[in-house]
Design a protein around this motif. Structure first.
Motif, PDB file in Angstrom:
ATOM      1  N   ARG A  12      41.671  17.959  20.602  1.00 19.13           N
ATOM      2  CA  ARG A  12      41.867  16.607  19.922  1.00 19.13           C
ATOM      3  C   ARG A  12      41.607  17.107  18.037  1.00 19.13           C
ATOM      4  N   ILE A  22      46.465  12.837  16.806  1.00 22.33           N
ATOM      5  CA  ILE A  22      47.186  13.958  17.429  1.00 22.33           C
ATOM      6  C   ILE A  22      45.902  13.598  18.628  1.00 22.33           C
ATOM      7  N   MET A  24      46.095  16.077  21.835  1.00 20.03           N
ATOM      8  CA  MET A  24      46.446  17.056  22.118  1.00 20.03           C
ATOM      9  C   MET A  24      45.991  17.847  23.740  1.00 20.03           C
ATOM     10  N   SER A  26      48.452  20.265  27.303  1.00 22.17           N
ATOM     11  CA  SER A  26      49.671  21.229  27.646  1.00 22.17           C
ATOM     12  C   SER A  26      49.959  20.531  28.860  1.00 22.17           C
ATOM     13  N   ARG A 465      59.166  14.621  17.642  1.00 18.93           N
ATOM     14  CA  ARG A 465      58.592  12.757  17.085  1.00 18.93           C
ATOM     15  C   ARG A 465      59.865  11.974  16.133  1.00 18.93           C
ATOM     16  N   ASP A 563      49.662  25.443  20.146  1.00 16.88           N
ATOM     17  CA  ASP A 563      49.444  23.652  20.396  1.00 16.88           C
ATOM     18  C   ASP A 563      49.529  22.888  19.847  1.00 16.88           C
ATOM     19  N   HIS A 566      52.423  22.481  18.260  1.00 17.97           N
ATOM     20  CA  HIS A 566      53.543  21.797  18.232  1.00 17.97           C
ATOM     21  C   HIS A 566      53.418  19.825  18.444  1.00 17.97           C
ATOM     22  N   GLU A 567      51.792  19.882  18.619  1.00 16.24           N
ATOM     23  CA  GLU A 567      51.283  18.407  18.373  1.00 16.24           C
ATOM     24  C   GLU A 567      51.945  17.434  17.472  1.00 16.24           C
ATOM     25  N   LYS A 572      57.376  19.609  23.084  1.00 21.63           N
ATOM     26  CA  LYS A 572      56.910  19.548  24.436  1.00 21.63           C
ATOM     27  C   LYS A 572      57.498  20.359  25.069  1.00 21.63           C
TER      28      LYS A 572
END
Length: 606
Positions: A12, A22, A24, A26, A465, A563, A566-567, A572
C-alpha cells in the motif's frame, strides 16, 4: 486476452489526504513462459513492500568495470581536439529552422559529430577521487555504450574503415579495412557514414544487477538522440538501419573479433567468479548518416550479404579487461538473446520521414546558447532546490519539443516521429508521459498526461482511472495534447513511487514515461522490447537539453516502483507500462567538487 505479471505484490502506498488511497495488487495469473521479455520485465520490477529487483546488495569497488575500452594494438586516427565547429546554430533554431547545408565528410566533421555526442564533457574531482562525465548521459555514469564508425577515409579515397571510438582520448581505433567494392552496399550514395552502438552489460550489472538490461537500453536511446542532434548541426540526417538483424550488427561491430568467447551453454543461475565473456559487446543498432533532405536507397539484403564478408576480414586489436572478477546475472543474457531481431520484418524498408520543425512559443524562453554549448554543458542534477518555480510558457515549450511529429497542421495528430531527434526512430511513437506538476507558475499542482501518439488516446482513457478529468489546461497551445487528470499536491507521491527519492518531488515537475506495451510485443515481436526503452532514452535526452537550455537541470530516474506508478494511473495488467522516470528543476550544486576540462591539451592528462 491481456498478459499479466506473475510476480505478486501486496503493498500500500501511503498518500496525502487529498489523493485517493491506492491499494496495490498484481494479478495472480501466470506469465506465459514463451514471453521472455514479459518474464524479465515483471521479474525486474521494484516494489515498495515485496522488495527491489535482484542486485549485488553492495558495490564491489575492487572490480568496478573500467569505463574506457581500448583495442590494442591497433592503428589510430587522432581527431582534431577540439574540432573546428562547423555550425554556430542557436539551440532553439535547430528545432525551428531547416537544417544547415550539409558538411562534407572530413576528419573535422567526424570529430565535430563525436565531440558533441559521445565524447567526454568534463573531469570531476573531489578529494582523492577523479571521474569523467560524457556528453551522452548514462545510468550511474557507468557508460555501457560503445560506438563504432564505418566510413571512407576522407584523405585516402577507396579506403573503407571500420573503427572504434575511444572517448577518453577522442580518437578512432581502426579495427579492420573493408574492400572498397562493398561501399555501394554499405554506404549507399549519398550516405556519409554508419555509426553502430553496442553495449557491455557488465558495466551496468556491476551496480544494478538484473535491472541493468533496462538501463543499458535507456543509454542507447540517449546516445541515439545525442548523435542525431549533433548530426543535424552538420546538415546531416540520422536514421536507424532497423532492417538489419542482430547477427548483421554483430558482424559490423566485430563482437567475435578479439572478444572473450561465451560459454557453450548459457548459465541458468547467477554465478560469481572470473567470467571475462560478460565483457563482450551486445550489438544494439546502427545509424545511417546522410545529407539532410536526401534519401539513400538502402537494400538490407545487399548490406547483409556485404556484412557476411566481415567474418573473413583481418581484424586488429584485443580489448583491455574491464574487471578481474565478475558476477553473471544470467537473466540479462538469456533475455538479451531472446529479444534479438533475427531478420527484417516482411516488407520492411528504409525510408526517411519528411523533416518537420517543432512548435515554438517564443525564442526568448531559451538562454542565448549554441547547440554545442547546451550539449556539452548538460549535467545530471544530484539534488533539486525544492523552491524554483518555472514559468508556464517554459513548461509548455519543453513539452512541445517532446512531441514526435513536431508542429502539426490543424486536424493532424501526433504519432509519426519526424521532428528532431525522434526522427531517428522508424516506428510511430509508443511512449507517453504522466507528469507530476509541482512548481509551474500559473498552473495548478496536479497530475497531468502528455499524449505523444494521439491514436492511443481512447485506449489510454479507457485503461486509466475513470474519475480523471482529462481537461485541457488553461493557456495550453492548440497543438499540445496535454491533459490535466487531477488537481492536488503530488510531491510526496512522486517521491514515494520514485524509490523514495526526494529529487522527484523537489523539482518543478517529474514524470513517468508510459509505453504501450502488450500490443507492441504481441503485434511486432519481442525484439521491440529494447526499442521501447530506446524511445524513452531519446525523450529523456530532449528533457535534459531543454532543461539546460532554459537555465535549470534534469535527472533521469531508473529506480521507481513499477506497479505503484500503474496503480496511481489506474493501469492494470500489461497494456501500458512505466519504463523510465525523469525530474526537471533547479539543481543544488556541490561546491566541494572541482570541474576540470575534458581535453585540456596535447600531452596534458587531467
Amino acid at each position: 486476452m491481456l498478459l499479466r505479471c506473475s510476480r505478486r505484490s501486496h503493498c500500500r502506498v501511503p498518500l496525502l489526504p487529498a489523493i485517493h488511497r491506492i491499494t496495490m495488487s498484481s494479478s495472480s495469473s501466470t506469465t506465459p513462459l514463451s514471453s521472455a521479455a514479459v518474464e524479465y520485465h515483471c521479474r525486474t520490477k521494484h516494489s515498495l513492500t515485496a522488495g527491489y529487483a535482484r542486485g549485488p546488495g553492495r558495490l564491489d569497488w575492487a572490480n568496478q568495470p573500467n569505463p574506457f575500452l581500448r583495442f590494442s594494438p591497433s592503428p589510430v586516427i587522432a581527431l582534431p581536439n577540439p574540432p573546428p565547429v562547423a555550425s554556430s546554430v542557436h539551440y532553439s533554431a535547430l528545432f525551428h529552422s531547416p537544417p544547415p547545408p550539409p558538411q562534407p565528410l572530413s576528419l573535422d566533421s567526424l570529430s565535430d559529430l563525436l565531440f558533441h555526442s559521445l565524447a567526454l564533457s568534463a573531469w570531476k574531482s573531489a578529494g582523492a577521487s577523479t571521474w569523467s562525465l560524457r556528453v551522452n548521459p548514462s545510468s550511474g555514469n557507468l557508460h555501457p555504450t560503445e560506438a563504432h564508425v564505418l566510413f571512407e577515409h576522407p584523405q585516402e579515397p577507396r579506403r573503407l574503415l571500420l573503427s572504434h571510438y575511444a572517448p577518453r582520448d577522442h580518437l578512432l581505433e581502426i579495427r579492420t579495412t573493408v574492400p572498397s567494392a562493398n561501399r555501394p552496399a554499405l554506404l549507399p550514395p549519398p550516405a556519409t557514414a554508419v555509426l553502430a552502438l553496442s553495449s557491455i552489460f557488465w558495466r551496468e550489472a556491476w551496480k544494478y544487477g538484473e535491472r541493468a538490461l533496462r538501463y543499458c537500453n535507456h543509454d542507447v536511446g540517449h546516445a541515439l538522440a545525442a548523435v542525431a542532434l549533433a548530426a543535424a548541426t552538420l546538415g546531416w540526417d540520422a536514421r536507424l538501419l532497423d532492417g538489419l538483424s542482430d547477427q548483421d550488427l554483430g558482424r559490423l561491430v566485430g563482437v567475435d573479433k578479439g572478444c572473450p568467447a561465451p560459454p557453450v551453454g548459457m548459465p541458468d543461475k547467477m554465478v560469481k567468479g572470473k567470467a571475462p565473456w560478460v565483457e563482450r559487446h551486445h550489438p544494439d543498432c546502427a545509424l545511417l548518416l546522410f545529407p539532410a533532405g536526401s534519401e539513400p536507397e538502402v537494400d538490407y539484403a545487399r548490406i547483409s550479404d556485404a556484412l557476411r564478408g566481415f567474418d573473413g576480414l583481418e581484424w586488429v586489436g584485443k580489448p583491455n579487461g574491464l574487471s578481474k572478477d565478475h558476477v553473471v546475472w544470467d537473466v540479462i543474457y538469456r533475455t538479451a538473446e531472446a529479444v534479438k531481431k533475427h531478420h527484417p520484418e516482411p516488407g520492411e524498408r528504409f525510408s526517411v520521414s519528411p523533416w518537420r520543425k517543432s512548435a515554438q512559443l517564443s525564442e526568448g524562453l531559451y538562454k542565448e546558447l549554441k547547440v554545442q554549448e547546451v550539449v556539452r554543458q548538460r549535467r545530471s542534477a544530484v539534488d533539486m532546490d525544492g523552491m524554483h518555480v518555472m514559468t508556464k510558457e517554459q513548461f509548455y515549450q519543453i513539452l512541445l519539443h517532446c512531441l514526435p511529429s513536431g508542429e502539426v497542421s490543424p486536424g493532424e495528430r501526433q504519432g509519426t516521429q519526424s521532428a528532431l531527434p525522434f526522427r531517428v526512430l522508424p516506428w510511430d511513437a509508443e511512449v507517453h508521459a504522466a507528469l507530476f506538476v509541482h512548481r509551474v507558475s500559473g498552473m495548478p499542482k496536479g497530475l497531468y498526461f502528455l499524449v505523444r501518439n494521439e491514436e492511443h488516446f481512447d485506449a489510454l482513457r479507457l485503461a486509466m482511472r475513470q474519475e480523471f478529468e482529462w481537461a485541457r489546461p488553461e493557456g495550453c497551445p492548440d497543438g499540445l495534447p496535454l491533459y490535466r487528470l487531477s488537481k492536488g499536491n503530488y510531491e510526496r507521491l512522486a517521491m514515494q513511487i520514485s524509490c523514495l527519492q526526494d529529487i522527484a518531488s523537489h523539482g518543478c515537475f517529474s514524470l513517468g514515461m508510459i509505453a504501450r506495451f502488450e500490443a507492441v510485443l504481441r503485434d511486432k515481436g519481442e525484439w521491440m522490447y529494447p526499442r521501447l526503452f530506446w524511445e524513452t532514452g531519446v525523450l529523456g535526452q530532449v528533457l535534459y537539453l531543454e532543461a539546460h537550455a532554459v537555465g535549470i537541470s534534469a535527472t533521469g530516474i531508473g529506480c521507481y516502483f513499477d506497479d505503484g506508478v500503474h496503480e496511481v494511473l489506474g493501469l492494470k495488467d500489461l497494456e501500458f507500462q512505466s519504463l523510465y522516470h525523469f525530474t526537471v528543476g533547479a539543481p543544488v550544486l556541490d561546491k566541494r567538487i572541482m570541474s576540470l576540462p575534458a581535453y585540456p591539451g596535447p600531452g596534458i592528462d587531467a
